[in-house]
Scaffold this active site. Structure first.
Site, PDB file in Angstrom:
ATOM      1  N   ARG A 108       0.813  -1.208   0.000  1.00 11.12           N
ATOM      2  CA  ARG A 108       0.000   0.000   0.000  1.00 11.12           C
ATOM      3  C   ARG A 108       0.852   1.266   0.000  1.00 11.12           C
ATOM      4  NH1 ARG A 108      -5.497  -0.743   1.587  1.00 11.12           N
ATOM      5  NH2 ARG A 108      -5.526   1.446   2.204  1.00 11.12           N
ATOM      6  N   PRO A 114      -4.154  -2.567  -3.689  1.00 13.07           N
ATOM      7  CA  PRO A 114      -5.315  -2.406  -2.805  1.00 13.07           C
ATOM      8  C   PRO A 114      -5.397  -3.535  -1.784  1.00 13.07           C
ATOM      9  CG  PRO A 114      -6.037  -3.335  -4.884  1.00 13.07           C
ATOM     10  CD  PRO A 114      -4.549  -3.059  -5.027  1.00 13.07           C
ATOM     11  N   LYS A 115      -4.408  -3.593  -0.906  1.00 13.48           N
ATOM     12  CA  LYS A 115      -4.258  -4.734   0.001  1.00 13.48           C
ATOM     13  C   LYS A 115      -4.906  -4.457   1.354  1.00 13.48           C
ATOM     14  CE  LYS A 115      -0.037  -6.548  -2.054  1.00 13.48           C
ATOM     15  NZ  LYS A 115       1.238  -7.235  -1.803  1.00 13.48           N
ATOM     16  N   THR A 116      -5.496  -5.495   1.909  1.00 12.22           N
ATOM     17  CA  THR A 116      -5.990  -5.475   3.273  1.00 12.22           C
ATOM     18  C   THR A 116      -5.813  -6.875   3.851  1.00 12.22           C
ATOM     19  OG1 THR A 116      -7.829  -4.799   4.699  1.00 12.22           O
ATOM     20  CG2 THR A 116      -8.393  -6.053   2.726  1.00 12.22           C
TER      21      THR A 116
END
Length: 248
Positions: A108, A114-116
């Protein structure tokens, strides 16, 4: 700590950085890819201009990282959408969930992935390759593919995983207004495809308000692949600045 020493750090906390200052090399990255047809209106609602959609397709992926310099092994899952930008075909990275905080933070902060956090898994079981994604305690995706049913040409496999990828880089000002708002591009380099397979596949997506993969519903399975590879990720480059409304 002197100002010049502060500037030598790439992330915080200064004495315990969130990730290592390295360009990661991925060794034995194992992919389960399932391309499916979805609702065109739902796709148009999430793909940002100036990216263009040709067909209403989505690639669901689960990637098991055998070893990554700086991060170690981890697993990642998400959705990528085939798009084009100024005539170049690629993929828009829509959502990514992984079980490794340093890889999440660096993806990020340094780039624009778009990492979570999530809990994906990839494993073989009873003649099937199985990919799952949980968000907290809830299952949000289950993918299955016949395990090594048919060989896939390694050139086709390399083409699948080396298309350019596009992402949104957003950094707010301290008052919440946009400070950086760019479309960026990257690609995979130094690829060695070790194995590649195809076969029948199925994919189920389950509703979750904070992991809305099912907002892009599965209407038809188009193709599936199982690929083992080594690779490196190239640095991102801006290609469009939303604040200027022009190419970067």
């Amino acid at each position: 700590m002197k100002q010049q020493e502060v500037l030598q750090h790439v992330t915080t906390p200064l004495t315990n950085p969130a990730y290592a200052p390295v360009v990661p090399r991925f060794t034995n990255r194992e992919y389960l890819n399932i391309v499916y047809r979805t609702d065109a209106d739902a796709l148009r609602a999430v793909v940002p201009e100036p990216l263009e959609i040709d067909e209403p397709l989505v690639r669901f992926e689960v990637m098991k990282m055998g070893d990554v310099s700086g991060y170690g092994p981890y697993t990642e899952s998400g959705q990528a959408i085939p798009v084009s930008f100024e005539g170049e075909r690629g993929e828009y990275l829509h959502a990514m969930y992984l079980d490794n905080f340093p890889a999440t933070a660096s993806g990020r902060e340094i780039s624009a992935y778009p990492k979570t956090i999530g809990s994906p898994k990839l494993f073989a079981e009873n003649g099937a390759l199985v990919g799952t994604l949980d968000y907290g305690s809830q299952r949000v995706a289950t993918a299955t593919m016949g395990y090594k049913h048919h060989r896939l040409d390694v050139r086709e496999a390399e083409t699948q995983i080396t298309v350019p990828t596009f992402m949104l880089k957003t950094i707010p000002h301290y008052d919440g207004s946009p400070r950086v708002f760019e479309l960026v591009r990257t690609e995979i380099t130094d690829v060695v495809v070790k194995e590649a397979w195809t076969g029948p596949a199925r994919l189920q997506l389950f509703q979750h308000v904070l992991a809305p993969l099912a907002d892009l519903p599965v209407l038809e399975i188009v193709s599936a692949s199982h690929i083992l590879t080594d690779l490196t990720l190239a640095p991102v480059k801006p290609v469009f600045d939303y604040l200027k409304g022009a190419r970067s």
